[in-house]
Design an enzyme around this catalytic site. Sequence first.
Site, PDB file in Angstrom:
ATOM      1  N   GLN A 205       0.848  -1.196   0.000  1.00 37.83           N
ATOM      2  CA  GLN A 205       0.000   0.000   0.000  1.00 37.83           C
ATOM      3  C   GLN A 205       0.882   1.245   0.000  1.00 37.83           C
ATOM      4  O   GLN A 205       1.668   1.463   0.923  1.00 37.83           O
ATOM      5  CB  GLN A 205      -0.894   0.018   1.242  1.00 37.83           C
ATOM      6  CG  GLN A 205      -1.715   1.290   1.406  1.00 37.83           C
ATOM      7  CD  GLN A 205      -1.149   2.215   2.468  1.00 37.83           C
ATOM      8  OE1 GLN A 205      -0.635   1.754   3.481  1.00 37.83           O
ATOM      9  NE2 GLN A 205      -1.238   3.513   2.245  1.00 37.83           N
TER      10      GLN A 205
ATOM     11  N   THR B  43      -3.589   4.474  -1.533  1.00 35.90           N
ATOM     12  CA  THR B  43      -4.507   5.092  -0.569  1.00 35.90           C
ATOM     13  C   THR B  43      -4.773   6.529  -0.989  1.00 35.90           C
ATOM     14  O   THR B  43      -3.840   7.307  -1.213  1.00 35.90           O
ATOM     15  CB  THR B  43      -3.921   5.015   0.844  1.00 35.90           C
ATOM     16  OG1 THR B  43      -3.888   3.652   1.230  1.00 35.90           O
ATOM     17  CG2 THR B  43      -4.781   5.778   1.843  1.00 35.90           C
TER      18      THR B  43
ATOM     19  N   LYS C 112      -7.746   2.497  -2.481  1.00 36.37           N
ATOM     20  CA  LYS C 112      -8.307   2.419  -1.126  1.00 36.37           C
ATOM     21  C   LYS C 112      -8.641   3.819  -0.625  1.00 36.37           C
ATOM     22  O   LYS C 112      -7.880   4.768  -0.858  1.00 36.37           O
ATOM     23  CB  LYS C 112      -7.271   1.776  -0.192  1.00 36.37           C
ATOM     24  CG  LYS C 112      -7.607   1.835   1.290  1.00 36.37           C
ATOM     25  CD  LYS C 112      -6.598   1.064   2.110  1.00 36.37           C
ATOM     26  CE  LYS C 112      -6.830   1.190   3.601  1.00 36.37           C
ATOM     27  NZ  LYS C 112      -6.465   2.485   4.167  1.00 36.37           N
TER      28      LYS C 112
ATOM     29  N   HIS D  18     -10.775   4.908   6.488  1.00 35.14           N
ATOM     30  CA  HIS D  18      -9.480   4.822   7.177  1.00 35.14           C
ATOM     31  C   HIS D  18      -9.688   4.508   8.665  1.00 35.14           C
ATOM     32  O   HIS D  18      -8.995   5.022   9.533  1.00 35.14           O
ATOM     33  CB  HIS D  18      -8.729   6.153   7.017  1.00 35.14           C
ATOM     34  CG  HIS D  18      -7.238   6.044   6.891  1.00 35.14           C
ATOM     35  ND1 HIS D  18      -6.563   6.344   5.750  1.00 35.14           N
ATOM     36  CD2 HIS D  18      -6.282   5.677   7.784  1.00 35.14           C
ATOM     37  CE1 HIS D  18      -5.257   6.191   5.947  1.00 35.14           C
ATOM     38  NE2 HIS D  18      -5.061   5.773   7.178  1.00 35.14           N
TER      39      HIS D  18
ATOM     40  N   VAL E  97     -14.717  -3.762  10.770  1.00 37.11           N
ATOM     41  CA  VAL E  97     -14.983  -5.207  10.705  1.00 37.11           C
ATOM     42  C   VAL E  97     -14.343  -5.872  11.934  1.00 37.11           C
ATOM     43  O   VAL E  97     -13.126  -5.801  12.119  1.00 37.11           O
ATOM     44  CB  VAL E  97     -14.394  -5.821   9.415  1.00 37.11           C
ATOM     45  CG1 VAL E  97     -14.631  -7.333   9.400  1.00 37.11           C
ATOM     46  CG2 VAL E  97     -14.989  -5.160   8.190  1.00 37.11           C
TER      47      VAL E  97
ATOM     48  N   GLY F 201      -8.111  -4.170  10.379  1.00 35.51           N
ATOM     49  CA  GLY F 201      -6.870  -3.519  10.801  1.00 35.51           C
ATOM     50  C   GLY F 201      -6.565  -3.671  12.278  1.00 35.51           C
ATOM     51  O   GLY F 201      -5.952  -4.653  12.696  1.00 35.51           O
TER      52      GLY F 201
HETATM   53  C1  GLV Z   1      -1.733   5.538   9.075  1.00 35.19           C
HETATM   54  O1  GLV Z   1      -2.124   5.106   8.035  1.00 35.19           O
HETATM   55  C2  GLV Z   1      -2.616   5.932  10.124  1.00 35.19           C
HETATM   56  O2  GLV Z   1      -3.837   5.887   9.923  1.00 35.19           O
HETATM   57  O3  GLV Z   1      -2.132   6.291  11.190  1.00 35.19           O
END
Ligand code: GLV
Length: 402
Positions: A147, A175, A274, A298, A331, A351
């Site tokens: 990414q 991104t 993304k 994000h 998720v 994540g």
């Molecule tokens: C990095 O991608 C963050 O969201 O801290």
Amino acid sequence: MTVNTDVLKGSVARPALPARYAGLLCLDDFQAAARRHLPSQVYSYVADAAETSSSHHANRSAFSSYEFVPRVMVDITQRNTGVTLFGRRWDAPFGIAPMGLLALSAYRGDLALASAAAQENIPMVVSGSSLIRLEDVAQANPASWFQAYLPGNDDGIMALLERVRAAGYGTLVITADTAVAANRENNVRAGFTIPVRPSVGLAWQGLTHPRWLFGTFLRTFLQHGMPHFENSYATRGAPILSANVERSLSDRGHLNWRHLRMIREYWNGPIVMKGVLDARDARIAVDAGVNGLILSNHGGRQLDGAVAPLRVLPDVVAACPEVPVMLDSGVRRGSDVLKALALGARFVFVGRPFSFAAAVAGEAGALHGIDLLKQEVSRNMALMGINSLGELDAHCLRAVAR
Ligand code: GLV
């Protein structure tokens, strides 16, 4: 005593999960464990979101605004959780989302996750703001995706892409939701900033979290030196304590569709965009040659108040039926995965929970987290009466009446 001993998958011996983690029964349990394990500043970086955290909360409530309508009396003994993406078969419909600075919360965190992802045959997306060299992650897991946070100028973009290609990456994720640095005021309140600023509070938190201090922080410094942002450019970026770091992470204001078209001409493999939320952007991206989309706010870390990806998913799928539409942000359960797929997603990414899993128990923690989510997906497929993920569609869901 350990849990999960002698478990072998393929030829790779799986590290055993320490017994003290036997009580981790779902992904959210890792968050509570990580909160105890990590200095509050580092925990805040991973856990907190931008401004009022409203997108962060909306991501979760979007999932609870749908209920399943299961089918019964179906032989589900042959069910399969596999998904094919860009010609490759994965064992589950979820992967590990890109996360920056993982190695601050987990020792060599990106490598722990990459290795776990390889053993579990799910995709791992390496972050452009990782502290581990993208070449090292590719070695640990050659099927990883990369990414990129694109540098602000054409030469910088092309040089980074050459490096990524030379390292052997096939799938490139771009991104698009970081035109400027977000307002991470909750991190500032907790005492976490980029660049990382040594302080009495940080020292105290380090001393009162000795497993992290010795197992992650000092071990990293002693064995690998000062962590640097390794993957933002073609060459090594700034150390995490450097005053220049903030600038090097946020100089993206003038990126536009022309840059995407330039990248498309260069990159032979799949390109995934993304951070898309508007179906019109999704359409432009696909027309410019993008092979897949990850709808994302994000994890609520950029524009606070941005819509939850699940809410725009059906519109984007309708606008771009020819590419896999994927999603991240919020998720946490197998049921969330199935709801996203029923609304048209081909795949999802998770994540924070995997960052917490690697923080508390390294590769063994990540393997355990992936296993838990796989089991939830498989069990819930059975309870819904389906054998393959392709059977999921809007008929499986009802919107909760408000
Ligand atoms: C990095 O991608 C963050 O969201 O801290």
